[in-house]
Design an enzyme around this catalytic site. Structure first.
Site, PDB file in Angstrom:
ATOM      1  N   ASN A 264       0.797  -1.031  -0.065  1.00 17.40           N
ATOM      2  CA  ASN A 264      -0.284  -0.159   0.193  1.00 17.40           C
ATOM      3  C   ASN A 264       0.761   1.304  -0.120  1.00 17.40           C
ATOM      4  O   ASN A 264       0.565   2.207  -0.746  1.00 17.40           O
ATOM      5  CB  ASN A 264      -0.941   0.085   1.237  1.00 17.40           C
ATOM      6  CG  ASN A 264      -1.945  -1.061   1.275  1.00 17.40           C
ATOM      7  OD1 ASN A 264      -2.273  -1.644   0.301  1.00 17.40           O
ATOM      8  ND2 ASN A 264      -2.537  -1.438   2.326  1.00 17.40           N
TER       9      ASN A 264
ATOM     10  N   ASP B 158      -1.021   3.965   5.736  1.00 18.88           N
ATOM     11  CA  ASP B 158      -0.144   3.659   4.603  1.00 18.88           C
ATOM     12  C   ASP B 158      -0.097   4.936   3.433  1.00 18.88           C
ATOM     13  O   ASP B 158       0.990   5.193   2.999  1.00 18.88           O
ATOM     14  CB  ASP B 158      -0.625   2.377   3.905  1.00 18.88           C
ATOM     15  CG  ASP B 158      -0.442   1.125   4.816  1.00 18.88           C
ATOM     16  OD1 ASP B 158       0.242   1.201   5.862  1.00 18.88           O
ATOM     17  OD2 ASP B 158      -1.628   0.182   4.536  1.00 18.88           O
TER      18      ASP B 158
HETATM   19  O1  RIB Z   1      -2.766  -1.055   6.614  1.00 20.92           O
HETATM   20  C1  RIB Z   1      -3.660  -1.508   5.897  1.00 20.92           C
HETATM   21  C2  RIB Z   1      -3.328  -3.084   5.408  1.00 20.92           C
HETATM   22  O2  RIB Z   1      -3.167  -3.733   6.643  1.00 20.92           O
HETATM   23  C3  RIB Z   1      -4.359  -3.894   4.854  1.00 20.92           C
HETATM   24  O3  RIB Z   1      -3.971  -3.509   3.313  1.00 20.92           O
HETATM   25  C4  RIB Z   1      -3.896  -5.250   5.139  1.00 20.92           C
HETATM   26  O4  RIB Z   1      -3.312  -5.960   4.099  1.00 20.92           O
HETATM   27  C5  RIB Z   1      -2.924  -5.100   6.265  1.00 20.92           C
HETATM   28  O5  RIB Z   1      -1.695  -5.465   6.287  1.00 20.92           O
END
Ligand code: RIB
Length: 293
Positions: free
Chosen positions: A44, A239
């Site tokens: 992400n 993210d």
């Molecule tokens: O931060 C979100 C992410 O946390 C998701 O995409 C999931 O895969 C987890 O890792």
């Protein structure tokens, strides 16, 4: 030239169920919709930085299975090199089972192949790390690997951002190699509780969603304004923030400018379902900042 960001971390398949009401323990509820989207904190963050115009190298591991193939093809579609994402044969691709209800989520991550990324793998990609403007790390790969990544980056004077999520106590050897720490409020509280910040003198950046971001630097604290939007799905908001922060710091912005920009990236990202689908372009971020400032 585009800023060079190297992301070392997890790549998951997110299995997302939307439901009006979260089930109580032992209860089954009927949901509204099911989707599968590539995710994982590392992936992400890489997508966030790439959409903002950074030249991103993603270093990670997936399984030799349908999810792994889908993730690699998605990486290429986002314009990133697939050279440093290998498929391992002894375990499956990492998954995240996510329940989204009223704009909030609960997540269970099964790391699978993400836990096959080893400290030796990091030594093997030393030239890529050395060639980066910034390195971005999280905690969904083994702690030894994260520590090795920070060590290699430090060896080449490449600044390191550590997003300490999901929270685990950090070894002192790792804390000493980090240039920027980016916990959310919950992770920040746990870090205090574990006395992890006693010897950390670099910028500490605490994200608080629409309430903004607290920045502690050289003994001074300040809050950088956040942006208020109607959230559809908050998965991946942190993210988006970290990808935005990395892209902006790598292109030479000041810390305050970079945090302000990253706040807007995080806000824009929660307006769509799925961790990656709401990750904005640079133009979209500027537009949001323009409308709301
Ligand atoms: O931060 C979100 C992410 O946390 C998701 O995409 C999931 O895969 C987890 O890792």
């Amino acid at each position: 030239m585009n800023p060079k960001v190297t992301v070392i971390g997890s790549m998951n398949m997110d299995l997302v169920a939307e439901t009006e009401r979260r089930p109580e323990p032992g209860e089954t509820v009927l949901g509204e919709q099911f989707t599968m989207n590539p995710g994982g904190k590392g992936f992400n963050q890489a997508v966030a930085a790439a959409r903002l115009g950074a030249d991103v190298q993603m270093i990670g591991r997936v399984g030799d299975d349908a999810f792994g193939r889908e993730i690699i093809s998605h990486l290429a579609k986002e314009g990133m090199s697939t050279n440093h994402v290998e498929q391992v044969t002894d375990t499956s691709t990492g998954t995240a089972t996510i329940v989204v209800s009223e704009g909030e989520n609960n997540i269970v991550v099964v790391p699978g192949a993400n836990h096959r990324l080893s400290p030796e793998d990091l030594e093997n990609v030393e030239p890529t790390i050395a060639d980066s403007d910034i390195v971005l790390l999280q905690l969904e790969t083994p702690m030894d690997t994260v520590t090795a990544a920070a060590r290699v980056a430090r060896r080449h004077h490449v600044p390191v951002i550590l997003n300490p999520a999901p929270y685990q106590a950090l070894p002192t050897a790792l804390v000493h190699q980090i240039d920027y720490l980016t916990p959310n409020e919950h992770e920040h509280r746990l870090m205090h509780h574990d006395a992890l910040l006693d010897h950390f003198d670099n910028p500490l950046i605490v994200t608080k969603g629409s309430a903004g971001t607290d920045v502690y630097n050289h003994g001074k604290g300040s809050t950088v304004q956040g942006y208020t939007v109607d959230p559809i799905d908050t998965t991946g908001a942190g993210d988006a923030f970290n990808g935005g922060l990395a892209a902006r710091l790598a292109s030479g912005s000041s810390l305050t400018e970079a945090v302000r920009y990253a706040n807007a990236v995080g806000a824009r990202a929660v307006t769509k379902l799925g961790a990656q689908s709401g990750m904005p372009t640079h133009q979209e971020v500027l537009q949001l900042m323009d409308e709301m400032d």
